[in-house]
Design a protein around this motif. Structure first.
Motif, PDB file in Angstrom:
ATOM      1  N   GLN A   1     -15.437  -3.563  -1.499  1.00 34.92           N
ATOM      2  CA  GLN A   1     -15.395  -3.394  -2.948  1.00 34.92           C
ATOM      3  C   GLN A   1     -16.081  -2.111  -3.391  1.00 34.92           C
ATOM      4  O   GLN A   1     -15.671  -1.482  -4.365  1.00 34.92           O
TER       5      GLN A   1
ATOM      6  N   MET B   1      -4.277  -2.492  -6.462  1.00 33.40           N
ATOM      7  CA  MET B   1      -5.059  -3.632  -6.920  1.00 33.40           C
ATOM      8  C   MET B   1      -4.317  -4.420  -8.001  1.00 33.40           C
ATOM      9  O   MET B   1      -4.267  -5.651  -7.969  1.00 33.40           O
TER      10      MET B   1
ATOM     11  N   GLY C   1     -13.587   0.561  -2.661  1.00 34.66           N
ATOM     12  CA  GLY C   1     -12.489   0.409  -3.613  1.00 34.66           C
ATOM     13  C   GLY C   1     -12.852   0.889  -5.002  1.00 34.66           C
ATOM     14  O   GLY C   1     -12.072   1.581  -5.663  1.00 34.66           O
ATOM     15  N   THR C   2     -14.050   0.532  -5.459  1.00 31.48           N
ATOM     16  CA  THR C   2     -14.511   0.956  -6.784  1.00 31.48           C
ATOM     17  C   THR C   2     -14.655   2.470  -6.849  1.00 31.48           C
ATOM     18  O   THR C   2     -14.190   3.118  -7.799  1.00 31.48           O
TER      19      THR C   2
ATOM     20  N   LEU D   1     -15.762  -3.936 -10.021  1.00 28.72           N
ATOM     21  CA  LEU D   1     -14.725  -3.001  -9.591  1.00 28.72           C
ATOM     22  C   LEU D   1     -13.891  -2.535 -10.781  1.00 28.72           C
ATOM     23  O   LEU D   1     -13.509  -1.367 -10.878  1.00 28.72           O
TER      24      LEU D   1
ATOM     25  N   GLU E   1      -4.948   3.503  -5.447  1.00 24.99           N
ATOM     26  CA  GLU E   1      -5.867   2.378  -5.327  1.00 24.99           C
ATOM     27  C   GLU E   1      -5.739   1.425  -6.511  1.00 24.99           C
ATOM     28  O   GLU E   1      -5.656   0.208  -6.348  1.00 24.99           O
TER      29      GLU E   1
ATOM     30  N   GLU F   1      -8.146  -7.219   4.222  1.00 30.76           N
ATOM     31  CA  GLU F   1      -9.238  -6.920   3.301  1.00 30.76           C
ATOM     32  C   GLU F   1     -10.510  -6.550   4.046  1.00 30.76           C
ATOM     33  O   GLU F   1     -11.314  -5.763   3.561  1.00 30.76           O
TER      34      GLU F   1
ATOM     35  N   SER G   1       0.825  -1.215   0.000  1.00 28.88           N
ATOM     36  CA  SER G   1       0.000   0.000   0.000  1.00 28.88           C
ATOM     37  C   SER G   1       0.857   1.263   0.000  1.00 28.88           C
ATOM     38  O   SER G   1       0.577   2.217  -0.728  1.00 28.88           O
TER      39      SER G   1
ATOM     40  N   ASN H   1      -7.221  -1.808   1.394  1.00 28.95           N
ATOM     41  CA  ASN H   1      -8.310  -2.705   1.002  1.00 28.95           C
ATOM     42  C   ASN H   1      -8.111  -3.259  -0.399  1.00 28.95           C
ATOM     43  O   ASN H   1      -8.244  -4.466  -0.639  1.00 28.95           O
ATOM     44  N   LEU H   2      -7.754  -2.396  -1.350  1.00 25.96           N
ATOM     45  CA  LEU H   2      -7.586  -2.838  -2.733  1.00 25.96           C
ATOM     46  C   LEU H   2      -6.335  -3.691  -2.905  1.00 25.96           C
ATOM     47  O   LEU H   2      -6.317  -4.624  -3.712  1.00 25.96           O
TER      48      LEU H   2
END
Length: 331
Positions: free
Chosen positions: A194, A38, A197-198, A163, A34, A62, A18, A288-289
């Motif tokens: 998600q 991912m 994240g999206t 996503l 982000e 997560e 991260s 998270n991603l």
């Protein structure tokens, strides 16, 4: 949220990835931290970083940091912000959830030929909040563990697909209208993580609105659980046990989020507190991603099977289509 000794290696891995992604974002601002997190997670998690010792820590990363981020987001909002969703925003979520569950039931029975219990798990996961909703529904309908795991994998993969797709698709459909883009993301994407994240792949304002729409869905989880218990024709005793679980069906981060919104509405929090909250929420979104990417294994895709994957992806497409129609009609 307690961290076990064996989880530290996975957590440290996610944090390093991260921080690296946040640094690389300075050179690739259009992709953003982000998106980089991912992509790197997806590549490394299926190649170099496949050791089982990382698994539990990555799963922890997560789930829990993003919950803290969502809770902190409440300190940056007031009732005036929430009011901007309006009665039509609430109607959008309720109608959308009902239509999604109905679609899942019909597809499950007449097209994909799955059991009623499997349809309930898929309906809860897609309509409410992914694996958390599946976990809440599974006990009250006495579903098999294999059915639960398959539903979780399928719903998670559908969320991952959205996503990747929704950041560009919402821009095409709604331009720079942040509330509408937030409604699409918050009203369709499966898990809370998600959703954030999206939305983070779009912009911070969309994160705010998407989170609000998503939390409306989460708050309706208790209604879905009790409805499915009744549909499954459980005994009165089982329904009463489900009712006793009402309190646990409202996650701590939803309660904290609401409490901070109330506090910030009554007495405006200082700018410094807003800055810290936004900074932490943003970083937890990157975490998270990174974890989502690391956690998405090709083996999970394979285990879901062609039938359930097809079921999940068709439902995902229907969610987007229904949301678009409702957004154009109500918002």
């Amino acid at each position: 949220m307690r961290i076990k000794k064996e989880q530290w290696s996975g957590i440290v891995l996610v944090v390093i990835l991260s921080v690296l992604s946040s640094y690389l974002a300075k050179f690739f601002p259009k992709i953003g931290a982000e998106g980089i997190a991912m992509i790197l997670g997806l590549i490394l998690g299926n190649t170099l970083l496949t050791a089982e010792s990382f698994a539990s820590g990555v799963k922890w990363s997560e789930k829990y940091p993003i919950e803290v981020g969502i809770a902190l987001l409440g300190s940056t909002l007031t009732f005036q912000t929430i009011k901007s969703l309006g009665i039509n925003g609430v109607a959008f979520i309720v109608i959308n959830m009902v239509l999604i569950i109905a679609s899942v039931f019909l597809l499950g029975r007449y097209v994909f030929k799955v059991s009623l219990k499997e349809s309930m798990l898929m309906g809860a996961g897609n309509a409410v909040c992914g694996s958390s909703a599946i976990a809440a529904v599974a006990p009250v309908i006495d579903s098999k563990d294999d059915d639960r795991r398959t539903a979780v994998a399928t719903v998670s993969l559908t969320g991952m697909l959205l996503l990747f797709i929704l950041p560009a698709l919402t821009g095409t459909l709604f331009g720079n209208h942040d509330i509408l883009r937030g409604a699409m993301v918050g009203g369709t994407v499966q898990s809370v993580g998600q959703v954030v994240g999206t939305a983070a792949l779009i912009n911070p304002t969309v994160v705010t609105y998407a989170t609000l729409f998503k939390l409306l869905r989460v708050m309706l989880l208790v209604v879905v659980v009790l409805s499915f218990a009744a549909i499954n024709k459980k005994s009165q005793k089982d329904v009463e046990e489900a009712e006793k679980k009402k309190v646990t069906l409202f996650p701590w981060y939803v309660i904290t989020f609401v409490a901070l919104v109330v506090l910030n509405s009554i007495t405006a929090l200082p700018d410094g507190a807003h800055h810290v909250a936004k900074t932490l929420s943003s970083f937890f979104g990157v975490v998270n991603l990174a974890a989502i990417g690391l956690n998405l294994k090709w083996t999970v895709i394979k285990k879901s099977g062609v039938k359930f994957l097809s079921f999940g992806f068709v439902v995902g497409a229907i969610q987007v289509i229904l949301a678009f129609i409702l957004i154009k009609t109500l918002l």
